[in-house]
Every structure is written in structure tokens, then in C-alpha cells.
Design a protein around this motif. Sequence first.
Motif, PDB file in Angstrom:
ATOM      1  N   CYS A  30     129.196  -2.942   1.959  1.00  0.00           N
ATOM      2  CA  CYS A  30     128.244  -2.118   2.702  1.00  0.00           C
ATOM      3  C   CYS A  30     127.692  -2.951   3.846  1.00  0.00           C
ATOM      4  CB  CYS A  30     127.127  -1.650   1.773  1.00  0.00           C
ATOM      5  SG  CYS A  30     125.783  -0.755   2.618  1.00  0.00           S
ATOM      6  N   LEU A  31     127.578  -2.355   5.015  1.00  0.00           N
ATOM      7  CA  LEU A  31     127.047  -3.062   6.175  1.00  0.00           C
ATOM      8  C   LEU A  31     125.625  -3.555   5.929  1.00  0.00           C
ATOM      9  CD1 LEU A  31     127.545  -3.869   9.142  1.00  0.00           C
ATOM     10  CD2 LEU A  31     126.651  -1.628   9.803  1.00  0.00           C
ATOM     11  N   GLY A  32     124.865  -2.800   5.146  1.00  0.00           N
ATOM     12  CA  GLY A  32     123.459  -3.119   4.943  1.00  0.00           C
ATOM     13  C   GLY A  32     123.141  -3.808   3.636  1.00  0.00           C
ATOM     14  N   GLN A  33     124.149  -4.335   2.951  1.00  0.00           N
ATOM     15  CA  GLN A  33     123.931  -5.036   1.691  1.00  0.00           C
ATOM     16  C   GLN A  33     124.602  -6.410   1.748  1.00  0.00           C
ATOM     17  OE1 GLN A  33     122.070  -3.740  -0.669  1.00  0.00           O
ATOM     18  NE2 GLN A  33     122.108  -1.523  -0.402  1.00  0.00           N
ATOM     19  N   ASP A  34     124.101  -7.341   0.952  1.00  0.00           N
ATOM     20  CA  ASP A  34     124.636  -8.707   0.968  1.00  0.00           C
ATOM     21  C   ASP A  34     125.765  -8.938  -0.027  1.00  0.00           C
ATOM     22  OD1 ASP A  34     123.394 -10.205   3.001  1.00  0.00           O
ATOM     23  OD2 ASP A  34     121.517 -10.250   1.878  1.00  0.00           O
ATOM     24  N   ASP A  35     125.937  -8.056  -0.988  1.00  0.00           N
ATOM     25  CA  ASP A  35     126.963  -8.268  -2.005  1.00  0.00           C
ATOM     26  C   ASP A  35     128.338  -8.372  -1.345  1.00  0.00           C
ATOM     27  OD1 ASP A  35     128.184  -8.567  -4.462  1.00  0.00           O
ATOM     28  OD2 ASP A  35     128.291  -6.410  -4.836  1.00  0.00           O
ATOM     29  N   HIS A  36     129.115  -9.363  -1.757  1.00  0.00           N
ATOM     30  CA  HIS A  36     130.430  -9.563  -1.161  1.00  0.00           C
ATOM     31  C   HIS A  36     131.353 -10.255  -2.153  1.00  0.00           C
ATOM     32  CE1 HIS A  36     128.343 -13.402  -0.392  1.00  0.00           C
ATOM     33  NE2 HIS A  36     129.553 -13.947  -0.521  1.00  0.00           N
ATOM     34  N   ALA A  37     132.621 -10.306  -1.809  1.00  0.00           N
ATOM     35  CA  ALA A  37     133.632 -11.017  -2.586  1.00  0.00           C
ATOM     36  C   ALA A  37     134.413 -11.909  -1.635  1.00  0.00           C
ATOM     37  CB  ALA A  37     134.565 -10.032  -3.281  1.00  0.00           C
ATOM     38  N   ASP A  38     134.929 -13.015  -2.154  1.00  0.00           N
ATOM     39  CA  ASP A  38     135.633 -13.995  -1.325  1.00  0.00           C
ATOM     40  C   ASP A  38     137.147 -13.785  -1.438  1.00  0.00           C
ATOM     41  OD1 ASP A  38     136.646 -16.174   0.011  1.00  0.00           O
ATOM     42  OD2 ASP A  38     135.139 -17.565  -0.755  1.00  0.00           O
ATOM     43  N   LEU A  39     137.711 -13.084  -0.470  1.00  0.00           N
ATOM     44  CA  LEU A  39     139.155 -12.827  -0.479  1.00  0.00           C
ATOM     45  C   LEU A  39     139.941 -14.051  -0.038  1.00  0.00           C
ATOM     46  CD1 LEU A  39     139.365  -9.187   0.949  1.00  0.00           C
ATOM     47  CD2 LEU A  39     139.037  -9.961  -1.411  1.00  0.00           C
ATOM     48  N   ALA A  40     139.354 -14.899   0.784  1.00  0.00           N
ATOM     49  CA  ALA A  40     140.048 -16.117   1.203  1.00  0.00           C
ATOM     50  C   ALA A  40     140.297 -17.024   0.001  1.00  0.00           C
ATOM     51  CB  ALA A  40     139.238 -16.847   2.263  1.00  0.00           C
ATOM     52  N   GLU A  41     139.309 -17.135  -0.839  1.00  0.00           N
ATOM     53  CA  GLU A  41     139.457 -17.954  -2.044  1.00  0.00           C
ATOM     54  C   GLU A  41     140.512 -17.357  -2.967  1.00  0.00           C
ATOM     55  OE1 GLU A  41     136.718 -18.834  -5.924  1.00  0.00           O
ATOM     56  OE2 GLU A  41     135.794 -19.197  -3.967  1.00  0.00           O
TER      57      GLU A  41
END
Length: 339
Positions: free
Chosen positions: A282-293
Motif C-alpha cells: 500500500c502506498l500509505g502503509q509501511d509494511d513491506h517484504a524484501d524481494l531482493a533478499e
Amino acid sequence: MSVAAPALPSSPLIDPLGRAIRYVRLSVTDRCDLRCVYCMSERQKFVTRDLVLSVEALDQLASTFVRMGTRRIRLTGGEPLVRKDFLSLVAGLSRHLASGTLDELTLTTNGTRLAQHARSLADIGVRRVNVSLDTRDPATYRRLTRGGEVDRALEGIAAARAAGLAVKINAVALKDDNAGELPSLIAWAHGEGHEISLIEAMPIGEIGADRTAQFLSLAEVRRGLEAQWTLTHLARRTAGPARYVRVEQTGGTLGFITPMTHNFCGDCNRVRVTCTGRLYLCLGQDDHADLAEALAEGGEVAVERTIREAVARKPGAHDFRISAGAAAAVSRPMSMTGG
């Protein structure tokens, strides 16, 4: 660029609310040749180049999303055209257009380098571009972009049209900067054969200024436009969040993107991937996942697993608020997440 043979299609991506994720906005760089006042601070710090994914890695991530049901990819920045190997990425990804597994491959640009690249983009398979342009007034443009020259953007738009690319203008509505110019900007865009969308300023990134001084409700803008024009609602929907009307007096299409005054998240089908491989739900949320890793540790299988785990927790909506003295909803700048 060496590209692996296409893998078999995977089951579609469905989030907790039953929304199918069909649209990925992929940032290729967080750098930009402009410093727009609502987008970043004047002395913006960019990620170090060693953290930016290679064209090959970006292609792998994008192609995994295509295999998982993505039908539209928008390449963003920063400014994507500042990346020297950008066209090789577009050329590689265009194979998904040729195979029919991707409906659209496009980009968002500020237009300043579009004159150099419009023909190549069209030859590769790009059919339309979004160009960010908040004003045609040279002094206002120079002030808003902290030194940019509007003629370069206008030349880029003209070159895109000459190359056969459809152009949609995106303009952020700013209370003290371009509010009075919006009707003439709309009329100009329609007169040139372009669609245009207006966007409310969003509290994304620390910009060193009070956002309440910039914010302009599009409900207010629409009331002003309706006092001089007839706006007819259009049922048309695209992959993005705009709601459209036809301006009867110009015959053109006008979109309203209202993240602050009218939440449009109910049917969101989008995720964003940064140039460093972070997947934001979401553009307005901080939750993320690391696809590079995931890509480094386990390749495509690990990337797909990480994407599925992330999409399984995609939130229902953002929580944007603008109030005097309030902090940004998320600290990362728009140039990092991509437009």
C-alpha cells in the motif's frame, strides 16, 4: 540480456479482501532530475547505487509477477528515464506483450528526457505514457521543481505524441501554486488531444514543509470547474484510482484522484516494488517484504513465496490525514516508492 525460458503460469494473487492483484508499479530508480516541492526535500538523500537492482533482477521480479497474473506493469522512479539502461529493461519486458501475457507496459515520467526516448519507447512496444506536469507557466514550474525548465517537459510531450504514444497528463493540485491555472491546464491538455488527471497532495515523505499549506481538495476544484463547464460522469474504469468525467465543452476526459477526500481503496489491485526490491502492499502503509533478499537466497521460487506471503496481509486501505504540524503518513519519499 540473457532471459530464462518462461515458466508455467502460477495461480493468481488474491489478497485477504478477495482483490486480484493484476497491476505492479515497479520503480527503477529513486533518483530524479527535478526536486518537486511536494515530492522530496531540497537536499534529498538517495539510496546508494550498490543497493539498486540490476536490469536482470528487475526483469526477474517483474516476470515473476506476470507469471502470477499481473496484466499491467508501470515503470516509475524517481524519474525512470535518468537510468541509463532503462530502455534495455523495457525491451526485455516487452516480450510479455508479444506473448500476450501482459496487457500493458508503460511508464510515468516528468517528461524532461522524453524527447530523446519517445520514438525508442514506441518502437519497443510502449503505447502510452503518463507525464507529471503541474503547470505550464515557466516561473511556477521553476519554483515547484526547484530549477526545472518547463519547455523541456513540453518538448517531451510533443515528441511522445509525434511518436504515436498516447499521453495522459498528471497534475497535483496545490492551493497556492496552481489552483488558478487548473482550468487552463485542462483546456490545453484536451486541446492537444491528451487526457488529464488531477491529484490531491498526499502526506508521503518528509519534505521540510507544512503540507496543509499545499493541500487543495479536489471536491472544491470540481465545484469550481462545474461553475464554468459541464462535467458528465463516465463509467470508465482503468487499473488506476482515478474517477473520470467528460468535459463537454472540450470533449476531453478528466480524472480525479482523491486519496484524501474520497478513499478509493476498496477495489485496489496494485502493489509497488522499489528499485531496491522492497514490495510495498500500500502506498500509505509501511509494511513491506524484501524481494531482493528472496531473489538472492532462493531465486524465483523464494520470490513467489515471499510475494504470496506479503499479499496475504495486504491492508484494506491507507490512512492518509493532513493536519497542521502532523508528520507524514510514511517517512519514505514518493521518489522511493514510485508514483
